[in-house]
Design a protein around this motif. Structure first.
Motif, mmCIF file in Angstrom:
data_model
loop_
_atom_site.group_PDB
_atom_site.id
_atom_site.type_symbol
_atom_site.label_atom_id
_atom_site.label_comp_id
_atom_site.label_asym_id
_atom_site.label_seq_id
_atom_site.Cartn_x
_atom_site.Cartn_y
_atom_site.Cartn_z
ATOM 1 N N LYS A 1 16.857 37.437 -41.496
ATOM 2 C CA LYS A 1 16.720 38.901 -41.514
ATOM 3 C C LYS A 1 17.371 39.539 -40.289
ATOM 4 O O LYS A 1 18.144 40.496 -40.413
ATOM 5 N N SER A 2 17.065 39.005 -39.113
ATOM 6 C CA SER A 2 17.637 39.576 -37.877
ATOM 7 C C SER A 2 19.150 39.390 -37.864
ATOM 8 O O SER A 2 19.893 40.305 -37.481
ATOM 9 N N SER A 3 19.613 38.234 -38.310
ATOM 10 C CA SER A 3 21.059 37.963 -38.352
ATOM 11 C C SER A 3 21.763 38.907 -39.323
ATOM 12 O O SER A 3 22.888 39.356 -39.060
ATOM 13 N N THR B 1 12.271 34.225 -32.546
ATOM 14 C CA THR B 1 11.637 34.704 -33.763
ATOM 15 C C THR B 1 11.231 36.153 -33.539
ATOM 16 O O THR B 1 10.836 36.533 -32.430
ATOM 17 N N THR B 2 11.345 36.972 -34.581
ATOM 18 C CA THR B 2 11.007 38.386 -34.456
ATOM 19 C C THR B 2 9.497 38.550 -34.353
ATOM 20 O O THR B 2 8.758 38.018 -35.182
ATOM 21 N N VAL B 3 9.036 39.286 -33.335
ATOM 22 C CA VAL B 3 7.598 39.529 -33.172
ATOM 23 C C VAL B 3 7.243 40.989 -33.394
ATOM 24 O O VAL B 3 6.080 41.340 -33.552
ATOM 25 N N PHE C 1 10.094 44.135 -34.409
ATOM 26 C CA PHE C 1 11.030 44.516 -35.469
ATOM 27 C C PHE C 1 12.459 44.487 -34.952
ATOM 28 O O PHE C 1 12.704 44.351 -33.753
ATOM 29 N N ASP C 2 13.382 44.591 -35.890
ATOM 30 C CA ASP C 2 14.803 44.758 -35.607
ATOM 31 C C ASP C 2 15.147 46.187 -36.002
ATOM 32 O O ASP C 2 14.552 46.744 -36.921
ATOM 33 N N PHE C 3 16.129 46.748 -35.338
ATOM 34 C CA PHE C 3 16.569 48.080 -35.736
ATOM 35 C C PHE C 3 18.084 48.171 -35.674
ATOM 36 O O PHE C 3 18.690 47.835 -34.668
HETATM 37 MG MG LIG Z 1 13.882 37.993 -37.206
#
Ligand SMILES: [Mg+2]
Ligand SMILES: Nc1nc2c(ncn2[C@@H]2O[C@H](COP(=O)(O)OP(=O)(O)OP(=O)(O)O)[C@@H](O)[C@H]2O)c(=O)[nH]1
Length: 161
Positions: free
Chosen positions: A18-20, A41-43, A45-47
């Protein structure tokens, strides 16, 4: 939908990419991560944001770990569409099914990304077969293949509504 703007939330199992995916779409995107045995690991969120079909698209990535359900709930508010990223080397797992069931119940427009198609072990056809009737786009978040075209196709379905 607010005029000219789309909020799209990216879901998927831990480590699906997801982040990639958001990074590939917006190289200036921001990520809140912690280290784990498998790497970052996402803790929270990504934006990321980008313009697609004259719309300002705001992308919010969620954490894949099950214990972050409360974060997914908060980030989901007001979304215009949802994307579920699936690791095509491991396929549709229980967490993917759980997210799918939740999003279907909300009746939110949905698309799937079969990710890691650059990997020799990827079987995007198996992802499609496991999700009959759903839009499944094969992508590689790592090399960027098909990420923009897939998002463009999804945004087209949102703006046609
Ligand atoms: Mg992530
Ligand atoms: N081969 C390959 N590896 C990928 C691809 N996308 C992501 N990865 C790898 O998969 C791992 C997880 O990627 P992330 O983008 O952090 O995954 P995530 O879904 O955000 O993970 P969480 O936030 O922890 O749930 C990393 O090691 C990435 O380098 C891809 O398209 N191809």
């Amino acid at each position: 939908m607010a005029e000219g703007r789309l909020k799209i939330v990216v879901f998927g199992s831990f480590n699906a990419g997801k982040s990639s995916f958001i990074q590939a779409l917006d190289p200036r995107s921001r990520h809140i991560e912690a280290s784990s045995e498998e790497g970052p690991t996402t803790v929270a969120f990504d934006f990321g944001r980008l313009t697609v079909r004259d719309k300002a698209v705001f992308l919010f990535g969620t954490p894949g770990q099950e214990r972050f359900e409360f974060v997914r709930q908060i980030i989901s508010r007001g979304m215009d569409g949802a994307i579920i990223v699936v690791d095509a080397t491991t396929g549709v797992d229980a967490m993917t099914r759980h997210l799918y069931d939740q999003l279907k119940a909300l009746d939110v427009p949905l698309a799937f990304m079969a990710n890691k198609c650059d990997s020799p072990g990827a079987v995007p056809e198996a992802v499609s077969h496991a999700l009959p009737g759903e839009m499944v786009h094969p992508i590689s978040a790592r090399n960027g293949e098909n990420v923009h075209a897939a998002l463009d196709a999804f945004v087209a379905t949102l703006t046609a509504r």
